[in-house]
Design an enzyme around this catalytic site. Structure first.
Site, PDB file in Angstrom:
ATOM      1  N   GLY A   1       0.842  -1.107  -0.325  1.00  0.00           N
ATOM      2  CA  GLY A   1      -0.149  -0.306  -0.038  1.00  0.00           C
ATOM      3  C   GLY A   1       1.046   1.243  -0.322  1.00  0.00           C
ATOM      4  O   GLY A   1       0.571   2.395   0.346  1.00  0.00           O
ATOM      5  N   ALA A   2       2.311   1.348  -0.354  1.00  0.00           N
ATOM      6  CA  ALA A   2       3.054   2.819  -0.743  1.00  0.00           C
ATOM      7  C   ALA A   2       3.425   3.140  -1.767  1.00  0.00           C
ATOM      8  O   ALA A   2       4.564   3.261  -2.177  1.00  0.00           O
ATOM      9  CB  ALA A   2       4.342   2.089   0.391  1.00  0.00           C
TER      10      ALA A   2
ATOM     11  N   SER B   1      -0.966  -4.591  -4.872  1.00  0.00           N
ATOM     12  CA  SER B   1      -2.019  -5.102  -4.530  1.00  0.00           C
ATOM     13  C   SER B   1      -2.248  -5.282  -6.304  1.00  0.00           C
ATOM     14  O   SER B   1      -2.241  -6.781  -6.801  1.00  0.00           O
ATOM     15  CB  SER B   1      -3.324  -4.699  -4.287  1.00  0.00           C
ATOM     16  OG  SER B   1      -3.549  -3.139  -5.319  1.00  0.00           O
TER      17      SER B   1
ATOM     18  N   ASP C   1      -2.238   0.768 -12.949  1.00  0.00           N
ATOM     19  CA  ASP C   1      -1.084  -0.458 -11.932  1.00  0.00           C
ATOM     20  C   ASP C   1      -1.408  -1.701 -12.718  1.00  0.00           C
ATOM     21  O   ASP C   1      -0.170  -2.443 -12.792  1.00  0.00           O
ATOM     22  CB  ASP C   1      -1.948  -0.200 -10.830  1.00  0.00           C
ATOM     23  CG  ASP C   1      -1.529   0.667  -9.315  1.00  0.00           C
ATOM     24  OD1 ASP C   1      -1.319   2.368 -10.206  1.00  0.00           O
ATOM     25  OD2 ASP C   1      -1.298   0.627  -8.507  1.00  0.00           O
TER      26      ASP C   1
HETATM   27  O1  PMV Z   1      -0.883   4.544  -4.110  1.00  0.00           O
HETATM   28  P1  PMV Z   1      -1.302   3.957  -6.344  1.00  0.00           P
HETATM   29  O2  PMV Z   1       0.019   3.301  -6.141  1.00  0.00           O
HETATM   30  O3  PMV Z   1      -2.472   3.041  -5.918  1.00  0.00           O
HETATM   31  O4  PMV Z   1      -1.582   4.742  -6.527  1.00  0.00           O
HETATM   32  C1  PMV Z   1      -2.788   5.486  -6.774  1.00  0.00           C
HETATM   33  C2  PMV Z   1      -2.625   6.779  -8.084  1.00  0.00           C
HETATM   34  C3  PMV Z   1      -3.619   7.906  -8.130  1.00  0.00           C
HETATM   35  O5  PMV Z   1      -3.563   8.474  -9.335  1.00  0.00           O
HETATM   36  C4  PMV Z   1      -3.363   8.887  -6.691  1.00  0.00           C
HETATM   37  C5  PMV Z   1      -4.955   7.204  -8.349  1.00  0.00           C
HETATM   38  C6  PMV Z   1      -5.136   6.339  -9.208  1.00  0.00           C
HETATM   39  O6  PMV Z   1      -6.198   6.027  -9.405  1.00  0.00           O
HETATM   40  O7  PMV Z   1      -4.838   6.937 -10.490  1.00  0.00           O
END
Ligand code: PMV
Length: 337
Positions: free
Chosen positions: A114-115, A120, A164
């Protein structure tokens, strides 16, 4: 038994702005989640995850009257880990048209949880890949990415971007703009990661940026500026030889843009004292640039440095719990022998 692994990722540029339709460039890095899947005779699912909490955990569900655990991500990282694995199993069952397939699943990961490193997504991608292969219906990486996105969407109550899951599935550097995700060329980027031991709450941080934009119209310009620097960064990447180490001039320009990006993210309220301190340690150690990666609030920073200096400096930074080199991972999800 089938074993698949998928890399984590860093955002070279563009997190948060991507939520408003601006482009972002996540890059897969050589830190992996590995998921082993063994088909069972019955319809139950047993999940063992030694790395997802301090003591590890095992949970079993399925069969008559014992549905998939209904857990909310906000309940914590361990519960979230179960939810992600369960959602991956659902996607694999659906892809293989085997709604009552049972599995023993083991999850191992060296990606901080979660960093901002896609922990995930890597688990979901590797889980879907291993489970569909185990059922004799392997998917190509793009199809794994699509199903992994649906799994994250399901667990995160509709708050998931494709960045991601696509990046962890296909590997390398990726460009994401809305629903359009594609691989782009990038040279061997010398990433260094610093981790403060914590984790930000993505939902809260995204909501914070939204209310800032509503209250202060000019915050929309900040988001737009992030989009502009991402487009500039893409042009810099496109000029470099993707089969080689980048010249200093390319690293210098990418680093400047990373610093610019971190400043804008800071203005949007998503950095933290520990992230800022790690960013400054990296810069003072001679990194070309440094910024937070992912949602922010805590978690990881990413810097560009070919030398050992940044990693060493981060190790001596009080707020930094772990620092490591994380080269660009050219390969995405893959079967492990
Ligand atoms: O913290 P992470 O790796 O889940 O990235 C979040 C990225 C955001 O742009 C803040 C949110 C998103 O859903 O794109």
């Amino acid at each position: 038994m089938t074993v698949s692994s998928a890399p984590g990722k860093v955002y070279l540029f563009g997190e948060h702005a991507v939520v408003y339709g601006e482009p972002a460039v996540p890059c897969a890095v050589e830190r992996r989640a590995t998921v082993s899947v063994d088909a069972r005779e019955d319809d139950r699912v047993r999940v063992t995850a030694p790395d997802l909490s301090l003591d590890g955990f095992t949970v079993e569900y399925g069969g008559e009257g014992d549905d998939r655990p209904d857990v909310n991500v906000a309940q914590g990282l361990v519960e979230a880990g179960i939810a992600y694995v369960a959602a991956a199993v659902e996607q694999a069952r659906d892809a293989a048209d085997a709604p009552s397939a049972g599995f023993d699943v083991t999850v191992e990961s060296d990606i901080p949880l979660g960093a901002g490193l896609g922990s995930s997504a890597a688990v979901v991608v590797a889980g879907i890949d291993a489970a569909t292969r185990e059922l004799g219906t392997p998917l190509d990486p793009e199809a794994v990415a699509e199903r992994a996105y649906r799994a994250e969407y399901d667990v995160q109550d509709g708050h998931a971007s494709r960045a991601d899951t696509f990046c962890c599935a296909v590997g390398g550097a990726v460009r994401v703009e809305g629903d359009d995700c594609r691989r782009i060329d990038a040279p061997n980027l010398p990433f260094v990661v610093g981790f403060d031991g914590g984790a930000g709450d993505t939902g809260e941080l995204v909501a914070g940026v939204r209310s800032l934009r509503e209250e202060y119209g000019f915050a929309a310009d900040t988001v737009g500026s992030i989009g502009d620097l991402v487009r500039r960064g893409e042009a810099v990447l496109a000029e470099a030889d993707p089969t080689d180490d980048p010249p200093e001039s390319v690293l210098a320009e990418l680093g400047r843009l990373m610093n610019f990006d971190h400043g804008l993210l800071e203005a949007l309220g998503v950095s933290s004292r520990s992230l800022d301190n790690m960013v400054w340690s990296a810069r003072e150690a001679g990194a070309h640039g440094a910024k937070l990666t992912g949602a922010g609030g805590g978690g990881c920073v990413v810097a560009l440095d070919r030398t050992e200096e940044t990693e060493t400096a981060l190790r001596f930074t009080p707020e930094c719990e772990d620092a490591f080199r994380a080269e660009l991972a050219r390969g995405g999800v893959r079967v492990e022998e």
